[in-house]
Design an enzyme around this catalytic site. Structure first.
Site, mmCIF file in Angstrom:
data_model
loop_
_atom_site.group_PDB
_atom_site.id
_atom_site.type_symbol
_atom_site.label_atom_id
_atom_site.label_comp_id
_atom_site.label_asym_id
_atom_site.label_seq_id
_atom_site.Cartn_x
_atom_site.Cartn_y
_atom_site.Cartn_z
ATOM 1 N N CYS A 207 -3.509 5.225 1.280
ATOM 2 C CA CYS A 207 -2.568 5.162 0.167
ATOM 3 C C CYS A 207 -3.121 4.238 -0.920
ATOM 4 O O CYS A 207 -3.562 3.117 -0.625
ATOM 5 C CB CYS A 207 -1.223 4.655 0.661
ATOM 6 S SG CYS A 207 0.012 4.371 -0.633
ATOM 7 N N CYS B 136 4.886 -0.232 2.972
ATOM 8 C CA CYS B 136 4.569 0.495 1.744
ATOM 9 C C CYS B 136 5.827 0.654 0.890
ATOM 10 O O CYS B 136 6.883 1.075 1.386
ATOM 11 C CB CYS B 136 3.991 1.867 2.075
ATOM 12 S SG CYS B 136 3.526 2.830 0.613
ATOM 13 N N CYS C 27 -0.306 0.999 -1.413
ATOM 14 C CA CYS C 27 -0.145 -0.135 -0.490
ATOM 15 C C CYS C 27 -1.455 -0.627 0.100
ATOM 16 O O CYS C 27 -1.476 -1.649 0.781
ATOM 17 C CB CYS C 27 0.834 0.218 0.629
ATOM 18 S SG CYS C 27 0.222 1.447 1.810
ATOM 19 N N CYS D 102 -0.277 4.941 5.400
ATOM 20 C CA CYS D 102 0.223 3.723 4.758
ATOM 21 C C CYS D 102 0.437 2.633 5.782
ATOM 22 O O CYS D 102 0.426 2.865 6.998
ATOM 23 C CB CYS D 102 1.560 3.993 4.041
ATOM 24 S SG CYS D 102 1.535 5.320 2.828
#
Length: 610
Positions: free
Chosen positions: A64, A37, A67, A33
């Site tokens: 991810c 995030c 994000c 991330c």
């Protein structure tokens, strides 16, 4: 971020200032991330940190889906650094590995492929192939989610060598097949209908701009940036120097669209970038109190649309627009450094997020700058030597001529000498060129000179540390008497200091501070240099607080105060002006024009730019 504990603090606070500076991965979920995030913060024992998205992918982590860490702004560190790693990262971002391979990257850098591999792996945890692969994967995701191109065509457009390589990469990084990634976007049917109506590469999707501004077409993108962004100022900057036929700006201030043609590796394109709506203005902090965490926003994006004749140029076109709009800058680091200067502190507080515009095409900018004069002078060159578009689009009719097309005997000096050097390879202005070497080569050309070379280093080569050459003992003493910490204290963000001084009228527009000069109090320029104060026609002395820089004055008229505000003699800290609406430029040769100044004036909208 120097240690993992400090990085974890940034993750805990979801600090968007560090998006793109590093990435974190969660070993229990197998994802990586960005620091901001919004998901629940994982336990420290389960977190690993990586200097690049490619390093996280190489370690087996997938991106991810919440994000989108692959879409963060790039690190400002690569713009600052002039070493092998910094130059390599700029070239990889420009697509050199995809076009020329690791061998081509190494040749441009002047090192062996093994040395380039070792240096990048040591600092970023991934070699050039892995870094380029991460870049291709992001391009593929954007195309999957914003167009209805067949997957086979899309894979090669993103830069993959085979369908198998494309499928394996998408599964590994995004934990799904290309079809699943497209279906998850929820735009398959709409994209297909839109493509059928308007042609390939024209669709809407999750990264699309809102469908206002007269039904825009093209591949819709969001060009992310970090921190506050002074959009009005950068659109002002580009509007006054737009070359007819190649560039245009539509709309009124606060809702403009900047449009231009692009000459790319595999074809050409048209880019449109929208000026974001003016955010609610926060109360300005007291002069000198510049707190990045309390100023501006945590970032945002510029809505963009690209129409390309060859989709293989997508990632290169995006990177060039990012350089033009200076979207990878770190405004927090700039504010921290410049805000401590007694002279610049109030200017930084007044205009947080002021950027240093780069160039979509460094060679084009060099020609325009050396040519000088108003934009119509460059437009005449475009009409004579530029390649016409197959289908004109509004005011966009031509591509700017390549240097090889401007080497004939009929081309006037010093443009011919510049283009000859660019065409035969004696001078290179690509993203990874050695900036000091290029600046010396530019300064040695007839009709260029060191000041114009410094200006091109700042804009064409994207160096954020231009303007600190005055860092010597005499300059520091003069700066102290003038109430400023001096250029030495601006490093490595001298270019942003110069833009603040230009904007406030403390430095003649287009002038870069020189050794022994206090900002705004330059010595006489030599042949081929940008005129200093007292040399620009109609500018007998430097404007004072609140004055209009570059305005035409009759001899002996003195200073022109801002309307409703009398001049304040002796005051050294100016009250910065609010920008005004663009007005029609003056005719060439009128008082106030500086024919040899590069693209001047940058902010005075009543003037002309080259």
């Amino acid at each position: 971020m120097r240690d993992d504990e400090a990085r974890y603090e940034a993750v805990t606070s979801r600090d968007a200032r560090f998006d793109g500076e590093f990435f974190f991965a969660v070993v229990t979920t197998g994802i990586y991330c960005r620091p901001s995030c919004p998901a629940v913060t994982p336990k420290r024992v389960n977190v690993r940190f990586f200097p690049s998205a490619a390093a996280a992918q190489a370690a087996g982590f997938r991106a991810c889906r919440r994000c989108r860490p692959d879409a963060v702004p790039g690190s400002a560190e690569w713009n600052v650094r002039a070493d092998l790693v910094g130059r390599a990262m700029r070239l990889i971002g420009d697509g050199v590995v995809d076009r020329e391979g690791v061998g081509g990257l190494a040749r441009r850098l002047g090192y062996s492929p093994r040395q380039v591999q070792r240096q990048l792996t040591a600092e970023l945890g991934a070699g050039p192939v892995a870094l380029a692969r991460a870049r291709r994967a992001h391009t593929a995701r954007v195309l999957l989610q914003t167009t209805a191109l067949p997957v086979t065509e899309l894979a090669f457009a993103a830069g993959f060598a085979s369908i198998r390589q494309f499928n394996d990469t998408i599964r590994e990084i995004y934990a799904g097949t290309p079809s699943e990634l497209r279906a998850a976007a929820g735009n398959g049917g709409a994209a297909a209908r839109h493509t059928a109506a308007t042609g390939p590469g024209t669709a809407t999707g999750p990264e699309a701009a809102s469908a206002s501004r007269s039904a825009p077409t093209g591949i819709p993108l969001r060009l992310a940036y970090r921190g506050p962004y002074a959009a009005a100022e950068i659109f002002d900057f580009l509007q006054v120097r737009a070359v007819p036929g190649v560039e245009e700006t539509r709309g009124t201030r606060g809702g403009r669209t900047y449009r231009r043609t692009l000459r790319l590796t595999h074809g050409s394109g048209i880019a449109e970038v929208d000026e974001p709506a003016v955010p609610r203005r926060r109360r300005r902090p007291p002069a000198g109190l510049v707190c990045p965490a309390a100023r501006g926003t945590d970032g945002g994006w510029l809505e963009c649309r690209l129409r390309l004749t060859d989709l293989r140029d997508l990632s290169t076109a995006v990177q060039r627009l990012r350089r033009l709009f200076d979207l990878d800058a770190d405004p927090y680091a700039v504010a921290e450094r410049l805000g401590a200067d007694p002279l610049l502190g109030p200017l930084v507080a007044e205009r947080p997020g002021l950027r240093s515009p780069g160039a979509a095409d460094p060679e084009e900018l060099a020609v325009r700058t050396v040519l000088g004069g108003p934009p119509e002078r460059a437009a005449a060159l475009v009409r004579t030597y530029g390649k016409p578009l197959d289908t004109p689009d509004g005011g966009l009719t031509h591509l700017f001529p390549a240097p090889g097309e401007l080497t004939g005997a009929e081309v006037a000096e010093p443009v011919r000498s510049l283009c000859t050097a660019l065409a035969d390879g004696a001078l290179t202005l690509d993203a990874g060129t050695d900036r000091s070497t290029a600046e010396r080569a530019l300064a040695a050309l007839p009709g260029v000179g060191p000041r114009i070379a410094a200006y091109l280093r700042m804009r064409a080569l994207g160096d954020p540390d231009v303007g600190t050459a005055a860092a010597d003992a005499d300059a520091d003493a003069d700066a102290e008497r003038a109430g400023t910490a001096g250029p030495a204290a601006w490093r490595p963000w001298g270019a942003y200091a110069v833009h603040h001084l230009w904007r406030a009228g403390l430095l003649p527009t287009g002038v870069v501070p020189w050794p022994g000069e206090v900002p705004g109090l330059g010595k006489a320029a030599g042949p081929g240099e940008i005129p200093g104060p007292g040399e620009i026609p109609g500018l007998s002395e430097l404007p004072g607080p609140g004055e209009v820089p570059g305005s035409c004055q009759p001899p002996g008229s003195g200073r022109i105060p801002r309307p409703g505000q009398p001049p304040e003699p002796g005051r050294q800290m100016p009250t910065p002006r609010e920008p005004t609406e663009p007005t029609e430029p003056t005719e060439p040769g009128e008082p106030g024009e500086s024919p040899s100044a590069p693209e001047s004036p940058p902010y005075v909208l009543a003037g002309r730019a080259g």
